[in-house]
Design a protein around this motif. Structure first.
Motif, PDB file in Angstrom:
ATOM      1  N   VAL A 101       4.717   1.933   1.074  1.00  0.00           N
ATOM      2  CA  VAL A 101       5.594   2.900   0.403  1.00  0.00           C
ATOM      3  C   VAL A 101       5.127   4.297   0.787  1.00  0.00           C
ATOM      4  O   VAL A 101       3.976   4.664   0.530  1.00  0.00           O
ATOM      5  CB  VAL A 101       5.570   2.745  -1.130  1.00  0.00           C
ATOM      6  CG1 VAL A 101       6.547   3.732  -1.766  1.00  0.00           C
ATOM      7  CG2 VAL A 101       5.915   1.328  -1.536  1.00  0.00           C
ATOM      8  N   LEU A 102       6.016   5.060   1.393  1.00  0.00           N
ATOM      9  CA  LEU A 102       5.686   6.417   1.818  1.00  0.00           C
ATOM     10  C   LEU A 102       6.004   7.390   0.681  1.00  0.00           C
ATOM     11  O   LEU A 102       7.164   7.576   0.317  1.00  0.00           O
ATOM     12  CB  LEU A 102       6.484   6.794   3.061  1.00  0.00           C
ATOM     13  CG  LEU A 102       6.328   5.855   4.260  1.00  0.00           C
ATOM     14  CD1 LEU A 102       7.241   6.298   5.405  1.00  0.00           C
ATOM     15  CD2 LEU A 102       4.874   5.814   4.712  1.00  0.00           C
ATOM     16  N   GLY A 103       4.959   7.991   0.134  1.00  0.00           N
ATOM     17  CA  GLY A 103       5.139   8.960  -0.948  1.00  0.00           C
ATOM     18  C   GLY A 103       4.397  10.240  -0.652  1.00  0.00           C
ATOM     19  O   GLY A 103       3.766  10.821  -1.529  1.00  0.00           O
ATOM     20  N   THR A 104       4.460  10.674   0.614  1.00  0.00           N
ATOM     21  CA  THR A 104       3.712  11.865   1.034  1.00  0.00           C
ATOM     22  C   THR A 104       4.361  13.158   0.573  1.00  0.00           C
ATOM     23  O   THR A 104       3.770  14.225   0.714  1.00  0.00           O
ATOM     24  CB  THR A 104       3.555  11.885   2.565  1.00  0.00           C
ATOM     25  OG1 THR A 104       4.846  11.690   3.170  1.00  0.00           O
ATOM     26  CG2 THR A 104       2.628  10.773   3.022  1.00  0.00           C
TER      27      THR A 104
ATOM     28  N   VAL B 281      10.557   4.381   0.956  1.00  0.00           N
ATOM     29  CA  VAL B 281      10.331   5.830   0.916  1.00  0.00           C
ATOM     30  C   VAL B 281      10.601   6.362  -0.485  1.00  0.00           C
ATOM     31  O   VAL B 281      11.442   5.839  -1.219  1.00  0.00           O
ATOM     32  CB  VAL B 281      11.198   6.593   1.935  1.00  0.00           C
ATOM     33  CG1 VAL B 281      10.791   6.252   3.361  1.00  0.00           C
ATOM     34  CG2 VAL B 281      12.689   6.322   1.724  1.00  0.00           C
ATOM     35  N   GLN B 282       9.871   7.410  -0.825  1.00  0.00           N
ATOM     36  CA  GLN B 282      10.059   8.130  -2.083  1.00  0.00           C
ATOM     37  C   GLN B 282      10.371   9.593  -1.746  1.00  0.00           C
ATOM     38  O   GLN B 282       9.648  10.239  -0.988  1.00  0.00           O
ATOM     39  CB  GLN B 282       8.763   8.099  -2.913  1.00  0.00           C
ATOM     40  CG  GLN B 282       8.272   6.721  -3.278  1.00  0.00           C
ATOM     41  CD  GLN B 282       8.556   6.372  -4.735  1.00  0.00           C
ATOM     42  OE1 GLN B 282       9.598   6.736  -5.292  1.00  0.00           O
ATOM     43  NE2 GLN B 282       7.639   5.669  -5.366  1.00  0.00           N
ATOM     44  N   ASN B 283      11.475  10.094  -2.306  1.00  0.00           N
ATOM     45  CA  ASN B 283      11.847  11.508  -2.152  1.00  0.00           C
ATOM     46  C   ASN B 283      12.067  11.880  -0.687  1.00  0.00           C
ATOM     47  O   ASN B 283      11.702  12.965  -0.254  1.00  0.00           O
ATOM     48  CB  ASN B 283      10.783  12.413  -2.778  1.00  0.00           C
ATOM     49  CG  ASN B 283      11.294  13.829  -3.022  1.00  0.00           C
ATOM     50  OD1 ASN B 283      12.490  14.100  -2.900  1.00  0.00           O
ATOM     51  ND2 ASN B 283      10.387  14.741  -3.355  1.00  0.00           N
TER      52      ASN B 283
ATOM     53  N   ILE C 129       0.858  -1.181   0.000  1.00  0.00           N
ATOM     54  CA  ILE C 129       0.000   0.000   0.000  1.00  0.00           C
ATOM     55  C   ILE C 129       0.892   1.228   0.000  1.00  0.00           C
ATOM     56  O   ILE C 129       1.840   1.329   0.789  1.00  0.00           O
ATOM     57  CB  ILE C 129      -0.951   0.012   1.219  1.00  0.00           C
ATOM     58  CG1 ILE C 129      -2.046  -1.043   1.030  1.00  0.00           C
ATOM     59  CG2 ILE C 129      -1.564   1.396   1.426  1.00  0.00           C
ATOM     60  CD1 ILE C 129      -3.049  -1.118   2.175  1.00  0.00           C
ATOM     61  N   GLY C 130       0.595   2.148  -0.888  1.00  0.00           N
ATOM     62  CA  GLY C 130       1.329   3.399  -0.966  1.00  0.00           C
ATOM     63  C   GLY C 130       0.522   4.527  -0.351  1.00  0.00           C
ATOM     64  O   GLY C 130      -0.686   4.625  -0.571  1.00  0.00           O
ATOM     65  N   VAL C 131       1.184   5.361   0.428  1.00  0.00           N
ATOM     66  CA  VAL C 131       0.525   6.503   1.058  1.00  0.00           C
ATOM     67  C   VAL C 131       1.021   7.774   0.377  1.00  0.00           C
ATOM     68  O   VAL C 131       2.214   8.074   0.380  1.00  0.00           O
ATOM     69  CB  VAL C 131       0.814   6.565   2.566  1.00  0.00           C
ATOM     70  CG1 VAL C 131       0.029   7.710   3.204  1.00  0.00           C
ATOM     71  CG2 VAL C 131       0.467   5.241   3.229  1.00  0.00           C
ATOM     72  N   GLY C 132       0.089   8.512  -0.214  1.00  0.00           N
ATOM     73  CA  GLY C 132       0.436   9.695  -0.986  1.00  0.00           C
ATOM     74  C   GLY C 132       0.494   9.362  -2.465  1.00  0.00           C
ATOM     75  O   GLY C 132       1.074   8.340  -2.853  1.00  0.00           O
TER      76      GLY C 132
ATOM     77  N   GLY D 180       1.714  11.451  -5.279  1.00  0.00           N
ATOM     78  CA  GLY D 180       2.395  12.451  -6.084  1.00  0.00           C
ATOM     79  C   GLY D 180       2.968  11.765  -7.305  1.00  0.00           C
ATOM     80  O   GLY D 180       2.684  10.586  -7.567  1.00  0.00           O
ATOM     81  N   PRO D 181       3.796  12.447  -8.089  1.00  0.00           N
ATOM     82  CA  PRO D 181       4.334  11.832  -9.306  1.00  0.00           C
ATOM     83  C   PRO D 181       5.063  10.509  -9.065  1.00  0.00           C
ATOM     84  O   PRO D 181       4.954   9.581  -9.870  1.00  0.00           O
ATOM     85  CB  PRO D 181       5.283  12.904  -9.850  1.00  0.00           C
ATOM     86  CG  PRO D 181       4.721  14.185  -9.351  1.00  0.00           C
ATOM     87  CD  PRO D 181       4.184  13.867  -7.984  1.00  0.00           C
ATOM     88  N   PHE D 182       5.810  10.404  -7.946  1.00  0.00           N
ATOM     89  CA  PHE D 182       6.605   9.194  -7.739  1.00  0.00           C
ATOM     90  C   PHE D 182       5.727   7.987  -7.404  1.00  0.00           C
ATOM     91  O   PHE D 182       5.894   6.911  -7.980  1.00  0.00           O
ATOM     92  CB  PHE D 182       7.654   9.434  -6.657  1.00  0.00           C
ATOM     93  CG  PHE D 182       8.687  10.454  -7.053  1.00  0.00           C
ATOM     94  CD1 PHE D 182       9.317  10.385  -8.284  1.00  0.00           C
ATOM     95  CD2 PHE D 182       9.017  11.494  -6.201  1.00  0.00           C
ATOM     96  CE1 PHE D 182      10.271  11.324  -8.658  1.00  0.00           C
ATOM     97  CE2 PHE D 182       9.967  12.438  -6.565  1.00  0.00           C
ATOM     98  CZ  PHE D 182      10.595  12.355  -7.799  1.00  0.00           C
ATOM     99  N   ASN D 183       4.814   8.132  -6.462  1.00  0.00           N
ATOM    100  CA  ASN D 183       3.937   7.002  -6.154  1.00  0.00           C
ATOM    101  C   ASN D 183       2.940   6.732  -7.276  1.00  0.00           C
ATOM    102  O   ASN D 183       2.514   5.594  -7.473  1.00  0.00           O
ATOM    103  CB  ASN D 183       3.200   7.237  -4.829  1.00  0.00           C
ATOM    104  CG  ASN D 183       3.833   6.463  -3.678  1.00  0.00           C
ATOM    105  OD1 ASN D 183       4.840   5.776  -3.851  1.00  0.00           O
ATOM    106  ND2 ASN D 183       3.242   6.551  -2.501  1.00  0.00           N
ATOM    107  N   LEU D 184       2.575   7.769  -8.023  1.00  0.00           N
ATOM    108  CA  LEU D 184       1.712   7.552  -9.183  1.00  0.00           C
ATOM    109  C   LEU D 184       2.447   6.713 -10.226  1.00  0.00           C
ATOM    110  O   LEU D 184       1.869   5.804 -10.839  1.00  0.00           O
ATOM    111  CB  LEU D 184       1.269   8.885  -9.775  1.00  0.00           C
ATOM    112  CG  LEU D 184       0.318   8.827 -10.971  1.00  0.00           C
ATOM    113  CD1 LEU D 184      -0.983   8.115 -10.606  1.00  0.00           C
ATOM    114  CD2 LEU D 184       0.018  10.240 -11.498  1.00  0.00           C
TER     115      LEU D 184
END
Length: 438
Positions: free
Chosen positions: A154-157, A379-381, A10-13, A15-19
């Motif tokens: 995956v944290l993409g907040t 994590v993303q970014n 499950i991805g949270v957030g 934005g472009p990276f998690n999208l």
């Protein structure tokens, strides 16, 4: 008894990276995924959606292409489906308009069944016995609370607007961050004067956008701490520093050396597009023909130390960095182009015991973008301090997502480049002659 639908990730957030991660995961049948965002829908920096602003990376830095050029979620396929492919071809420009990139991401998010908006993550807990994360989510449309279960997250907040320390706990209505610019533009035009603080792309775009207004009654000043309005370095050999092997090289440095190097690299990712700097100069030149006085000031080497209200205006206190002298300036409106920083979401408190941290309290991010021993929290970014200045680069998003997907799957789903640069960034390469027949 509650039926648990258990997701692989499950991805949270969103934005472009998690999208991009959602798009690359959609065709992978062995991985079930869900992505949640509290916003009503995808909308990327709406306060800076200027008509002529472009991304600073080529169109191939879309959600998927650098990992899967054949993906149906590519920017080129978006153009084909929206009847704009030939228009883009004739335009002959690699750089996407920011507003068209936003439309592209909205198109992708609407097509992806694993993206769900209007969902606010309230808490995350980990059940060691079941090896599952429980994500408690508030549906903002009907106020229902639902629990989701996942093996990995995956944290993409994303990052949040960053303000100077002296702005803490201050309520100054006409002092805004660049992220609010278009929402407040009419108020700015109605003001007598405006000051822009910052040396990056956003500051330059707003300055250029407001320049024509200074022909009327608006007075505008642009202050920056560096000794010049510097361009982003974008030469091709410099671009090799966004390569996988440079990330490896940076990651393997001691932490203190990484921090020192990052302090020397702002021109690689914090400067202004070279063409925009030239456009600004040309506009100033055209406006000044006949020695017409301009309602404009450009003030480098100016460090903003404090802001205080004075009537309907503000007093800005500066230190001139090179002269080591203080001075003041009065302005009706202030736009802070002070960038963005990663802010840890509150819901991480429930899994804090799982998270590995550096001595400074930052995430200890592994080479594969995880922050826990079990390698189940990605994590993303959020890894600038461990992976370098490429962290927020859209062009490396698909590369990072390919690594994350392969790690989740336990096998190669997407091929990941290991060496693409002509340069050698470390002494660890074997330069002995190769036997071409071996």
């Amino acid at each position: 008894m509650e039926h648990k639908q258990i997701y692989t990730v499950i991805g949270v957030g969103i934005g472009p990276f998690n999208l991009g991660l959602a798009a690359l995961l959609e065709p992978v049948e062995s991985i079930t995924s869900l992505f949640l965002d509290q916003a009503d829908g995808f909308d990327w920096h709406p306060g800076l959606m200027l008509d002529n602003a472009t991304l600073q990376v080529p169109f191939m830095a879309d959600l998927v292409t650098m990992a899967d050029p054949a993906s149906k979620y590519s920017f080129l396929n978006f153009l084909k489906e929206t009847d704009r492919l030939y228009k883009f071809y004739i335009r002959e420009d690699f750089y996407i308009l920011r507003k068209e990139y936003n439309l592209y991401c909205q198109w992708a998010s609407n097509k992806l069944p694993n993206c769900s908006f209007g969902k606010k993550v309230e808490s995350i807990r980990y059940n060691e016995a079941e090896e599952l994360y429980t994500i408690e989510v508030l549906d903002l449309k009907n106020n229902d609370v639902k629990r989701y279960y996942s093996e990995k997250i995956v944290l993409g907040t994303g990052t949040q607007p960053s303000l100077p320390a002296f702005m803490k706990d201050k309520n100054l209505p006409n002092v805004i961050h660049t992220s609010e610019y278009l929402h407040r533009k009419q108020d700015i035009l109605n003001a007598g004067s405006v000051s822009i603080i910052g040396s990056g792309q956003s500051a330059a775009e707003i300055f250029q956008d407001l320049l024509p207004e200074t022909k009327e009654n608006l007075s505008m000043s642009w202050f920056t701490r560096p000794d010049r309005f510097f361009p982003m370095e974008y030469s091709k050999l410099t671009l090799e520093l966004t390569s996988p092997e440079y990330v490896d090289h940076f990651y393997n440095m001691p932490s203190s050396q990484r921090q020192t190097l990052l302090g020397k690299q702002p021109p690689l990712y914090k400067g202004i597009n070279f063409d925009l700097i030239n456009d600004i100069f040309d506009t100033l030149y055209e406006m000044s023909v006949g020695n017409v006085p301009l309602n404009v000031q450009l003030r480098p080497s100016s460090q903003l130390d404090a802001v205080s209200p004075e009537g309907n205006s503000y007093v800005l206190n500066f230190t001139h960095v090179q002269d080591d002298l203080t001075f003041t300036h009065i302005s009706d409106y202030i736009i802070l182009a002070t960038g963005y920083k990663y802010k840890e979401p509150q819901f991480l408190k429930g899994i804090e015991s799982l998270i590995q941290r550096t001595e400074e309290g930052l995430f200890e991010v592994s080479r594969r973008y995880t922050i826990d021993v079990a390698e189940s929290i990605f994590v993303q970014n959020a890894e600038l301090h461990t992976h370098g200045f490429v962290t927020p680069d859209l062009g490396m998003g698909a590369y990072r997502n390919a690594i994350i997907i392969n790690s989740i799957a336990g096998k190669e789903i997407y091929a990941v480049e290991k060496r693409i640069a002509f340069q050698q960034f470390t002494t660890q390469y074997d330069n002995r002659p190769k036997n071409i027949h071996s």
